[in-house]
Design an enzyme around this catalytic site. Structure first.
Site, PDB file in Angstrom:
ATOM      1  N   ASN A 208       5.338 148.291 -49.789  1.00  0.00           N
ATOM      2  CA  ASN A 208       5.804 148.233 -48.400  1.00  0.00           C
ATOM      3  C   ASN A 208       7.282 148.605 -48.359  1.00  0.00           C
ATOM      4  O   ASN A 208       7.895 148.874 -49.388  1.00  0.00           O
ATOM      5  CB  ASN A 208       5.532 146.846 -47.803  1.00  0.00           C
ATOM      6  CG  ASN A 208       6.219 145.759 -48.595  1.00  0.00           C
ATOM      7  OD1 ASN A 208       7.438 145.735 -48.683  1.00  0.00           O
ATOM      8  ND2 ASN A 208       5.445 144.869 -49.204  1.00  0.00           N
ATOM      9  N   ASP A 276      -0.576 141.469 -49.252  1.00  0.00           N
ATOM     10  CA  ASP A 276      -1.642 140.494 -49.017  1.00  0.00           C
ATOM     11  C   ASP A 276      -2.864 140.756 -49.899  1.00  0.00           C
ATOM     12  O   ASP A 276      -3.653 139.860 -50.140  1.00  0.00           O
ATOM     13  CB  ASP A 276      -2.055 140.539 -47.540  1.00  0.00           C
ATOM     14  CG  ASP A 276      -0.947 139.995 -46.648  1.00  0.00           C
ATOM     15  OD1 ASP A 276      -0.322 139.002 -47.044  1.00  0.00           O
ATOM     16  OD2 ASP A 276      -0.696 140.590 -45.578  1.00  0.00           O
ATOM     17  N   LYS A 286      -5.743 157.867 -64.376  1.00  0.00           N
ATOM     18  CA  LYS A 286      -5.452 158.370 -63.039  1.00  0.00           C
ATOM     19  C   LYS A 286      -6.754 158.743 -62.309  1.00  0.00           C
ATOM     20  O   LYS A 286      -7.587 159.468 -62.865  1.00  0.00           O
ATOM     21  CB  LYS A 286      -4.532 159.599 -63.155  1.00  0.00           C
ATOM     22  CG  LYS A 286      -4.023 160.069 -61.828  1.00  0.00           C
ATOM     23  CD  LYS A 286      -3.117 161.277 -61.973  1.00  0.00           C
ATOM     24  CE  LYS A 286      -2.883 161.878 -60.609  1.00  0.00           C
ATOM     25  NZ  LYS A 286      -2.333 163.222 -60.697  1.00  0.00           N
ATOM     26  N   PRO A 304      -2.659 135.568 -53.829  1.00  0.00           N
ATOM     27  CA  PRO A 304      -2.333 134.179 -53.505  1.00  0.00           C
ATOM     28  C   PRO A 304      -1.186 134.155 -52.503  1.00  0.00           C
ATOM     29  O   PRO A 304      -0.299 135.010 -52.555  1.00  0.00           O
ATOM     30  CB  PRO A 304      -1.885 133.601 -54.846  1.00  0.00           C
ATOM     31  CG  PRO A 304      -1.457 134.782 -55.655  1.00  0.00           C
ATOM     32  CD  PRO A 304      -2.299 135.942 -55.199  1.00  0.00           C
ATOM     33  N   ASP A 305      -1.202 133.218 -51.589  1.00  0.00           N
ATOM     34  CA  ASP A 305      -0.079 133.040 -50.670  1.00  0.00           C
ATOM     35  C   ASP A 305       0.912 132.102 -51.366  1.00  0.00           C
ATOM     36  O   ASP A 305       0.684 130.889 -51.458  1.00  0.00           O
ATOM     37  CB  ASP A 305      -0.569 132.449 -49.342  1.00  0.00           C
ATOM     38  CG  ASP A 305       0.543 132.475 -48.296  1.00  0.00           C
ATOM     39  OD1 ASP A 305       1.701 132.181 -48.661  1.00  0.00           O
ATOM     40  OD2 ASP A 305       0.248 132.785 -47.128  1.00  0.00           O
ATOM     41  N   PHE A 324       9.773 133.408 -44.481  1.00  0.00           N
ATOM     42  CA  PHE A 324      10.166 134.481 -43.572  1.00  0.00           C
ATOM     43  C   PHE A 324       8.918 134.976 -42.858  1.00  0.00           C
ATOM     44  O   PHE A 324       7.825 134.917 -43.407  1.00  0.00           O
ATOM     45  CB  PHE A 324      10.823 135.647 -44.334  1.00  0.00           C
ATOM     46  CG  PHE A 324      12.303 135.482 -44.484  1.00  0.00           C
ATOM     47  CD1 PHE A 324      12.820 134.522 -45.338  1.00  0.00           C
ATOM     48  CD2 PHE A 324      13.184 136.277 -43.763  1.00  0.00           C
ATOM     49  CE1 PHE A 324      14.187 134.356 -45.473  1.00  0.00           C
ATOM     50  CE2 PHE A 324      14.544 136.125 -43.892  1.00  0.00           C
ATOM     51  CZ  PHE A 324      15.057 135.165 -44.749  1.00  0.00           C
TER      52      PHE A 324
HETATM   53  O1  C5P Z   1       1.739 135.668 -43.852  1.00  0.00           O
HETATM   54  P1  C5P Z   1       2.996 136.457 -43.979  1.00  0.00           P
HETATM   55  O2  C5P Z   1       2.937 137.505 -45.053  1.00  0.00           O
HETATM   56  O3  C5P Z   1       3.499 137.021 -42.681  1.00  0.00           O
HETATM   57  O4  C5P Z   1       4.067 135.366 -44.393  1.00  0.00           O
HETATM   58  C1  C5P Z   1       5.358 135.708 -44.700  1.00  0.00           C
HETATM   59  C2  C5P Z   1       5.990 134.646 -45.562  1.00  0.00           C
HETATM   60  O5  C5P Z   1       5.089 134.231 -46.591  1.00  0.00           O
HETATM   61  C3  C5P Z   1       7.192 135.175 -46.296  1.00  0.00           C
HETATM   62  O6  C5P Z   1       8.082 134.105 -46.507  1.00  0.00           O
HETATM   63  C4  C5P Z   1       6.598 135.675 -47.604  1.00  0.00           C
HETATM   64  O7  C5P Z   1       7.569 135.717 -48.632  1.00  0.00           O
HETATM   65  C5  C5P Z   1       5.531 134.641 -47.867  1.00  0.00           C
HETATM   66  N1  C5P Z   1       4.344 135.131 -48.573  1.00  0.00           N
HETATM   67  C6  C5P Z   1       4.064 134.707 -49.847  1.00  0.00           C
HETATM   68  N2  C5P Z   1       2.923 135.129 -50.481  1.00  0.00           N
HETATM   69  C7  C5P Z   1       2.068 135.982 -49.891  1.00  0.00           C
HETATM   70  C8  C5P Z   1       2.336 136.432 -48.578  1.00  0.00           C
HETATM   71  C9  C5P Z   1       3.489 135.998 -47.961  1.00  0.00           C
HETATM   72  O8  C5P Z   1       4.855 133.938 -50.404  1.00  0.00           O
HETATM   73  N3  C5P Z   1       0.981 136.382 -50.522  1.00  0.00           N
END
Ligand code: C5P
Length: 398
Positions: A208, A276, A286, A304-305, A324
């Site tokens: 990104n 995500d 390749k 993972p979030d 953020f």
């Molecule tokens: O859900 P979103 O991506 O908008 O959330 C943004 C926040 O979550 C940011 O602080 C980002 O660093 C964190 N984040 C994370 N792991 C992910 C996705 C987002 O720590 N997989």
């Protein structure tokens, strides 16, 4: 010494020339510099250049009757707020670790009651020698702080750890040491920053537009207030901040592991733009164009979030977790809901609609959302946004 001041001991090493730049940086920041040049140091830089840049006479001899009359070595060792040794040679480290005092530099190191910061510089084998590593451990146990050494090509033609840290990094460590006992001194801050790269095959990845500028600015601001900072960054274009521990990662999974490995922390700030999704089972070779022109398809797995994981830790959750939210529409409503969904304490919302020029740009316009409500800050540089956020963090941790 009025204002902030350092006693700078310049030891004998090829890196001594970098100390001249360090003096320049310190003087530019109105930090007074009392220069001490060892006999070996004088083989590498001249007393005249050092004293001219420091705007202060050189001290070099232990038994200098004129200097003794003006300022004795005990007084000299205590006149500054901080004693900096750059370059710190193997010999100076050994002397200081063992309490030797046979010249002015080692005597000052033994006599001082001020914090000491060393920037080691030596041949890689000298650095890795068990004696130097023993001395390093002793000095650390005695409270001496260190910046560097860096790893890289050395003047002697070898490669490895032993290069003196660059002047901006030493200067950042000086600023942090001079910050004294602020609310962030002794606190551990964790910052994630930059994009992640999720590989498709050995040459392609999904990424990104995050530049990592906001995360770098936050990490620098935290370090300047005296925090110990672990900076976990994806492959960002922004320069790495000085005075922090940098952990380079590529993927979201690596970032998660680095973050969990860096805990415990007093505060964690998640400024990274984490992908995500990742491609399940990236190709080992390749991916080729198909002869019939059919586009390839990939299967994706959810990443993972990291923010949510850390916010919901039952043991070892940082006292303050800041997320953020990069949003393109309904910024406030989306971000307010996101704070609750993620479980973080604060959420910094920013409008990254392409017209705002924020993502990848140098400025930010944020709304800070806390339990108490939302406050919108004016559009300003990412550095100023970082300072304002770190002000609030310092208040919260006080
Ligand atoms: O859900 P979103 O991506 O908008 O959330 C943004 C926040 O979550 C940011 O602080 C980002 O660093 C964190 N984040 C994370 N792991 C992910 C996705 C987002 O720590 N997989």
């Amino acid at each position: 010494m009025a204002g902030r001041g350092i006693l700078l001991i310049v030891g004998g090493g090829i890196a001594a020339y970098k100390s001249l730049e360090l003096v320049r940086l310190a003087r530019k920041a109105s930090i007074a510099v009392v220069p001490v040049l060892t006999r070996a140091g004088a083989e590498f830089v001249t007393p005249l250049s050092l004293s001219a840049l420091a705007e202060d006479p050189i001290h070099s001899e232990l038994f200098d009757l004129t200097a003794e009359a003006e300022m004795g070595h005990i007084e000299l060792s205590r006149a500054a707020d901080l004693v900096v040794v750059a370059p710190a040679t193997a010999d100076l480290m050994a002397k200081s670790a063992n309490g030797l005092a046979d010249d002015l530099a080692s005597t000052l190191l033994l006599a001082t009651d001020k914090p000491v910061l060393m920037a080691p510089a030596m041949n890689v084998r000298m650095w890795l020698h068990p004696a130097t590593q023993r001395n390093l451990a002793t000095l650390k146990a005695d409270g001496t702080r260190f910046v560097g050494p860096d790893e890289g090509a050395m003047a002697c033609g070898e490669f490895g750890p032993g290069r003196m840290a660059e002047p901006p990094a030493i200067f950042a460590a000086i600023e942090a040491a001079l910050a004294g006992a602020g609310p962030l001194t002794g606190r551990h801050a964790l910052v994630t920053s930059g994009p992640t790269h999720e590989p498709i095959d050995p040459v392609r990845y999904i990424a990104n537009r995050s530049s990592g500028r906001q995360g770098s600015a936050i990490a620098s601001a935290l370090a300047r207030r005296g925090a110990r900072v672990t900076f976990v960054t994806g492959p960002a274009e922004a320069p790495r901040p000085n005075g922090v521990e940098v952990v380079e990662v590529e993927t979201a999974l690596e970032m998660r592991d680095a973050v969990l490995g860096a805990l415990p922390a007093d505060v964690a700030i998640f400024a990274a733009a984490v992908a995500d999704w990742h491609v399940l089972a990236p190709s080992g070779s390749k991916v080729k164009k198909s002869p019939d022109g059919a586009a390839p398809s990939f299967e994706f797995g959810e990443n993972p979030d990291i923010l949510k994981t850390v916010s919901n830790l039952s043991a070892g959750r940082p006292g303050l977790v800041v997320g953020f939210a990069a949003e393109t529409d309904d910024v406030l409503a989306n971000a307010t809901a996101k704070r609750l969904r993620k479980g973080c304490d604060w959420l910094v919302a920013n409008d990254v609609a392409p017209a705002s020029g924020i993502m990848g740009g140098t400025e930010n316009a944020v709304t800070l959302i806390t339990e108490a409500g939302a406050e919108t800050w004016p559009r300003m540089s990412k550095e100023a946004t970082a300072e304002a956020l770190v002000d609030r963090i310092a208040e919260a941790l006080a």
